[in-house]
Scaffold this motif. Structure first.
Motif: not given
Length: 481
Positions: A60, A64, A298
């Protein structure tokens, strides 16, 4: 004692990490008994929870925040489906890499092998004589791609953190307590963004002195908490009063879909950490469960943020979703919390190139100078990422160009080729061969599309740069209020 204090590891762990970078002749002479895990090293290994925390954080990253724009480039229907498919293929390639490394470690009677070693050992048994003779170049190539990818990400993190810090400080006098839609306003920066980069530099130098992944898991936990807080605020805003999505295209034009594909492949940043995390676990056999659980979370996060962000802002979707948020202190805190998360993620991404470069450097000096050499290399590499961010023109585009090639190669091209070479002598079925070839072609397309995206940005610069997606580098900085 000094080494244990500064680096958070003892001599046994350091020797274990050094084993991952030895040459073939040295590693082949090591027996299983010589690689037995000592009690002190066992205490420093990762639990399943700590491994999951690291896995989540290293996947992450800054990419993103750009997923809503990626969805805009793909379409409200094709975007989520394509992102899910790319995520599944990426996870499958991680599993392939783990299986090949495990197979080779059993064949060579080693505790573990890293990514570069797996490539080298596989080439040593391939049917082509030239590849067998030059197998060491497989290791050099993978190591080079890992170093350039991870250090490129670290330089991008420098720009991201400095840009957000500059926006928070210099928008303070016009930031209100009432959250209203943004309006365009041009502000002249008070301090050059390079000043903010130099301010962050000493803190990152101290952070990367921590070598032990078990110690870093504390910081990964903090990073996940701050990232979770920023994500909660973003989701709280984008699920309110979602407009009618019937006017959003189900599938965008093919040329913008190329931009989506390059962005989506780049977003999955954690392939370089898969083997190091497994190798540092107390119970490596549990890593498959951790991988599937972590990557499922995720992928779900990526799809939800990208889709809901595009549904909320539609054609007004910006390069970073933070540019669509209201300019009030509540949503300014999103930038602060996410930057804190990226700050701690820097140490995780830095771990991979450090473990490739440092063993070589320390092997060239006496044991009494080993600690000084290691700390010097760590300091030098951090300074390199900072100086690169300060001095190199269009560094954000250069980083995107390099990582579009190396990320695609590491995540999608090399793993299926590695499987073909590793299990060549074990009667692979035609379906597996066809699958591996198709994935490699997909990775090659991702490389080409990512390169196309960057070259297009060079020729026709957009208002928001790729690497620095939260602001604009210009004579005057454009802030959206």
């Amino acid at each position: 004692m000094l080494k244990m204090t500064l680096l958070g590891s003892d001599d046994s762990e350091s020797s274990s990490l050094l084993n991952g970078s030895k040459s073939l002749s040295e590693s082949s002479s090591n027996t299983t008994s010589s690689e037995t895990v000592h009690p002190a090293e066992e205490a420093n290994r990762l639990s399943m929870t700590q491994t999951l925390i690291h896995l989540l954080k290293c996947n992450i990253g800054t990419g993103l925040l750009g997923l809503p724009l990626a969805m805009k480039n793909a379409g409200i229907l094709i975007g989520p489906i394509s992102l899910l498919a790319i995520g599944i293929v990426t996870v499958h390639c991680m599993v392939i890499l783990l299986n090949c490394a495990h197979h080779l470690s059993l064949r060579l009677q080693k505790t573990f092998v890293n990514y570069g070693e797996a490539m080298m050992y596989s080439l040593e048994t391939c049917p082509n004589a030239w590849l067998r003779t030059h197998s060491v170049w497989g290791r050099y190539t993978v190591s080079f791609l890992l170093v350039t990818t991870q250090l490129g990400l670290c330089s991008a993190y420098f720009m991201f953190m400095a840009d957000n810090l500059q926006q928070i400080v210099e928008e303070a006098h016009v930031t209100s307590n009432t959250c209203q839609p943004r309006k365009i306003l041009v502000l002249t920066p008070i301090l050059d963004i390079r000043v903010y980069m130099l301010t962050i530099l000493p803190f990152l130098v101290l952070l990367v002195f921590i070598q032990n992944l078990r110690v870093l898991s504390v910081f990964s936990t903090l990073a996940n908490i701050t990232t979770l807080g920023s994500m909660a605020l973003i989701f709280e805003y984008i699920i309110q009063e979602v407009p009618n999505i019937s006017n959003l295209p189900l599938m965008a034009r093919w040329d913008t879909f190329l931009l989506f594909f390059g962005t989506a492949v780049f977003t999955f940043e954690g392939v370089g950490m898969v083997l190091p995390l497994k190798n540092q676990m107390k119970h490596p056999q549990q890593f498959s469960f951790v991988l599937y659980l972590g990557m499922s979370l995720v992928i779900v996060l990526f799809i939800c943020l990208g889709t809901l962000g595009y549904m909320k802002f539609g054609s007004d979707t910006q390069a970073s979703i933070t540019l669509n948020l209201p300019n009030c202190w509540l949503y300014q805190s999103v930038k602060l919390m996410y930057s804190i998360g990226i700050f701690f993620t820097y140490a995780l991404q830095f771990h991979v190139p450090a473990e490739i470069i440092i063993p070589f450097v320390t092997s060239q000096v006496s044991e009494s100078w080993a600690l000084f050499a290691e700390l010097s290399v760590r300091t030098g590499l951090v300074c390199l990422t900072c100086v690169s961010a300060i001095l190199i023109p269009h560094l954000d585009l250069i980083i995107s160009l390099v990582t579009s090639v190396s990320s695609s190669a590491l995540a999608l091209i090399i793993p299926p080729l590695l499987e073909l070479i590793t299990f060549y002598h074990e009667d692979m079925n035609c379906a597996t061969i066809a699958k591996d070839i198709m994935i490699s072609i997909l990775g090659l397309l991702g490389c080409v599309f990512g390169t196309y995206q960057v070259l297009q940005e060079f020729v026709q610069p957009s208002r928001h740069s790729i690497g620095n997606s939260t602001g604009v580098y210009a004579h005057h900085y454009l802030f959206l209020f």
